[in-house]
Design a protein around this motif. Structure first.
Motif, PDB file in Angstrom:
ATOM      1  N   ILE A   3      48.452  48.129  39.042  1.00  0.00           N
ATOM      2  CA  ILE A   3      48.923  48.385  40.405  1.00  0.00           C
ATOM      3  C   ILE A   3      49.403  47.081  41.014  1.00  0.00           C
ATOM      4  O   ILE A   3      48.690  46.084  41.016  1.00  0.00           O
ATOM      5  CB  ILE A   3      47.806  49.008  41.263  1.00  0.00           C
ATOM      6  N   LYS A   4      50.632  47.123  41.522  1.00  0.00           N
ATOM      7  CA  LYS A   4      51.204  45.951  42.181  1.00  0.00           C
ATOM      8  C   LYS A   4      51.364  46.251  43.663  1.00  0.00           C
ATOM      9  O   LYS A   4      51.974  47.252  44.035  1.00  0.00           O
ATOM     10  CB  LYS A   4      52.554  45.602  41.567  1.00  0.00           C
ATOM     11  N   ILE A   5      50.804  45.373  44.490  1.00  0.00           N
ATOM     12  CA  ILE A   5      50.970  45.509  45.935  1.00  0.00           C
ATOM     13  C   ILE A   5      51.503  44.201  46.486  1.00  0.00           C
ATOM     14  O   ILE A   5      51.384  43.152  45.862  1.00  0.00           O
ATOM     15  CB  ILE A   5      49.632  45.887  46.633  1.00  0.00           C
ATOM     16  N   SER A   6      52.097  44.295  47.661  1.00  0.00           N
ATOM     17  CA  SER A   6      52.631  43.106  48.316  1.00  0.00           C
ATOM     18  C   SER A   6      52.156  43.065  49.761  1.00  0.00           C
ATOM     19  O   SER A   6      52.397  44.010  50.522  1.00  0.00           O
ATOM     20  CB  SER A   6      54.162  43.120  48.289  1.00  0.00           C
ATOM     21  N   ILE A   7      51.520  41.975  50.124  1.00  0.00           N
ATOM     22  CA  ILE A   7      51.088  41.830  51.514  1.00  0.00           C
ATOM     23  C   ILE A   7      52.276  41.514  52.422  1.00  0.00           C
ATOM     24  O   ILE A   7      52.174  41.612  53.630  1.00  0.00           O
ATOM     25  CB  ILE A   7      49.988  40.764  51.668  1.00  0.00           C
ATOM     26  N   GLU A  20      52.024  53.630  43.728  1.00  0.00           N
ATOM     27  CA  GLU A  20      51.802  53.060  42.398  1.00  0.00           C
ATOM     28  C   GLU A  20      50.998  54.020  41.515  1.00  0.00           C
ATOM     29  O   GLU A  20      51.309  54.189  40.333  1.00  0.00           O
ATOM     30  CB  GLU A  20      51.075  51.716  42.511  1.00  0.00           C
ATOM     31  N   ILE A  21      49.983  54.645  42.077  1.00  0.00           N
ATOM     32  CA  ILE A  21      49.174  55.584  41.294  1.00  0.00           C
ATOM     33  C   ILE A  21      49.983  56.835  40.961  1.00  0.00           C
ATOM     34  O   ILE A  21      49.899  57.352  39.840  1.00  0.00           O
ATOM     35  CB  ILE A  21      47.845  55.915  42.008  1.00  0.00           C
ATOM     36  N   LYS A  22      50.778  57.311  41.897  1.00  0.00           N
ATOM     37  CA  LYS A  22      51.643  58.469  41.618  1.00  0.00           C
ATOM     38  C   LYS A  22      52.569  58.156  40.443  1.00  0.00           C
ATOM     39  O   LYS A  22      52.725  58.978  39.533  1.00  0.00           O
ATOM     40  CB  LYS A  22      52.493  58.826  42.841  1.00  0.00           C
ATOM     41  N   LYS A  23      53.213  56.987  40.491  1.00  0.00           N
ATOM     42  CA  LYS A  23      54.102  56.582  39.394  1.00  0.00           C
ATOM     43  C   LYS A  23      53.351  56.555  38.072  1.00  0.00           C
ATOM     44  O   LYS A  23      53.848  57.034  37.055  1.00  0.00           O
ATOM     45  CB  LYS A  23      54.706  55.196  39.664  1.00  0.00           C
ATOM     46  N   LEU A  41      38.517  49.029  42.073  1.00  0.00           N
ATOM     47  CA  LEU A  41      39.934  48.822  42.397  1.00  0.00           C
ATOM     48  C   LEU A  41      40.089  47.864  43.569  1.00  0.00           C
ATOM     49  O   LEU A  41      40.981  47.000  43.561  1.00  0.00           O
ATOM     50  CB  LEU A  41      40.632  50.154  42.679  1.00  0.00           C
ATOM     51  N   ALA A  42      39.224  47.974  44.545  1.00  0.00           N
ATOM     52  CA  ALA A  42      39.267  47.058  45.686  1.00  0.00           C
ATOM     53  C   ALA A  42      39.047  45.622  45.214  1.00  0.00           C
ATOM     54  O   ALA A  42      39.760  44.699  45.638  1.00  0.00           O
ATOM     55  CB  ALA A  42      38.231  47.443  46.727  1.00  0.00           C
ATOM     56  N   LYS A  43      38.107  45.441  44.323  1.00  0.00           N
ATOM     57  CA  LYS A  43      37.824  44.103  43.794  1.00  0.00           C
ATOM     58  C   LYS A  43      39.017  43.586  42.990  1.00  0.00           C
ATOM     59  O   LYS A  43      39.423  42.436  43.146  1.00  0.00           O
ATOM     60  CB  LYS A  43      36.568  44.140  42.921  1.00  0.00           C
ATOM     61  N   GLU A  44      39.564  44.439  42.129  1.00  0.00           N
ATOM     62  CA  GLU A  44      40.711  44.048  41.298  1.00  0.00           C
ATOM     63  C   GLU A  44      41.914  43.636  42.147  1.00  0.00           C
ATOM     64  O   GLU A  44      42.594  42.654  41.857  1.00  0.00           O
ATOM     65  CB  GLU A  44      41.102  45.214  40.383  1.00  0.00           C
ATOM     66  N   LEU A  45      42.183  44.396  43.221  1.00  0.00           N
ATOM     67  CA  LEU A  45      43.338  44.126  44.079  1.00  0.00           C
ATOM     68  C   LEU A  45      43.035  43.111  45.186  1.00  0.00           C
ATOM     69  O   LEU A  45      43.928  42.741  45.947  1.00  0.00           O
ATOM     70  CB  LEU A  45      43.859  45.431  44.692  1.00  0.00           C
ATOM     71  N   GLU A  46      41.774  42.746  45.292  1.00  0.00           N
ATOM     72  CA  GLU A  46      41.311  41.815  46.323  1.00  0.00           C
ATOM     73  C   GLU A  46      41.642  42.315  47.730  1.00  0.00           C
ATOM     74  O   GLU A  46      42.230  41.612  48.554  1.00  0.00           O
ATOM     75  CB  GLU A  46      41.893  40.414  46.084  1.00  0.00           C
ATOM     76  N   ILE A  47      41.257  43.576  47.953  1.00  0.00           N
ATOM     77  CA  ILE A  47      41.464  44.221  49.254  1.00  0.00           C
ATOM     78  C   ILE A  47      40.183  44.938  49.648  1.00  0.00           C
ATOM     79  O   ILE A  47      39.241  45.022  48.861  1.00  0.00           O
ATOM     80  CB  ILE A  47      42.654  45.220  49.228  1.00  0.00           C
ATOM     81  N   GLY A  48      40.182  45.491  50.857  1.00  0.00           N
ATOM     82  CA  GLY A  48      39.011  46.188  51.353  1.00  0.00           C
ATOM     83  C   GLY A  48      38.799  47.543  50.706  1.00  0.00           C
ATOM     84  O   GLY A  48      39.738  48.224  50.313  1.00  0.00           O
TER      85      GLY A  48
END
Length: 128
Positions: A3-7, A20-23, A41-48
């Motif tokens: 999963i790729k996210i952009s802040i 991303e999960i749908k894709k 997943l929160a830990k992996e993505l470093e988000i809440g």
């Protein structure tokens, strides 16, 4: 799952996760596969955790995943024909909105056709 996210994006992070999960689900045909836990997943993505929980809740609402109490989240069986029809309708609505906006801004039919043709050639360049 990668999963790729952009802040930096104007799209909320939870919606980026949803897309991303749908894709991932659509391109990998992973019916029944267990998704990472909310915490993992929160830990992996470093988000809440709440952000991931909100994404998973949205995916449940859209029927992409389901929850087994105390076990986790799993990928639902996807009706690809129904999904294709829904996506076609979404594209129709987006194009309708843009063409109507063009008309309201005095952009002529020929110009809209030329723009549409140019976009098709750019997006589907390997098919021309």
């Amino acid at each position: 799952m990668n999963i790729k996210i952009s802040i930096m994006s104007s799209v909320p992070i939870y919606l980026q996760i949803v897309e991303e999960i749908k894709k991932y689900i659509i391109t990998n045909s992973v019916e029944g596969e267990q998704l990472p836990s909310i915490r993992a997943l929160a830990k992996e993505l470093e988000i809440g955790i709440i952000t991931v929980k909100k994404a998973y809740e949205q995916l449940v609402i859209e029927n992409y995943i389901f929850s087994k109490s105390g076990v986790g989240y799993f990928v639902n069986k996807i009706d690809f024909n129904k999904l294709l029809l829904e996506n076609k309708q979404k594209i129709y609505e987006n194009i309708y909105y843009l063409v109507n906006e063009g008309k309201e801004n005095k952009i002529g039919k020929a110009d809209v056709e030329e723009i549409f043709s140019r976009v098709l050639k750019e997006v589907y360049k390997d098919e021309y």
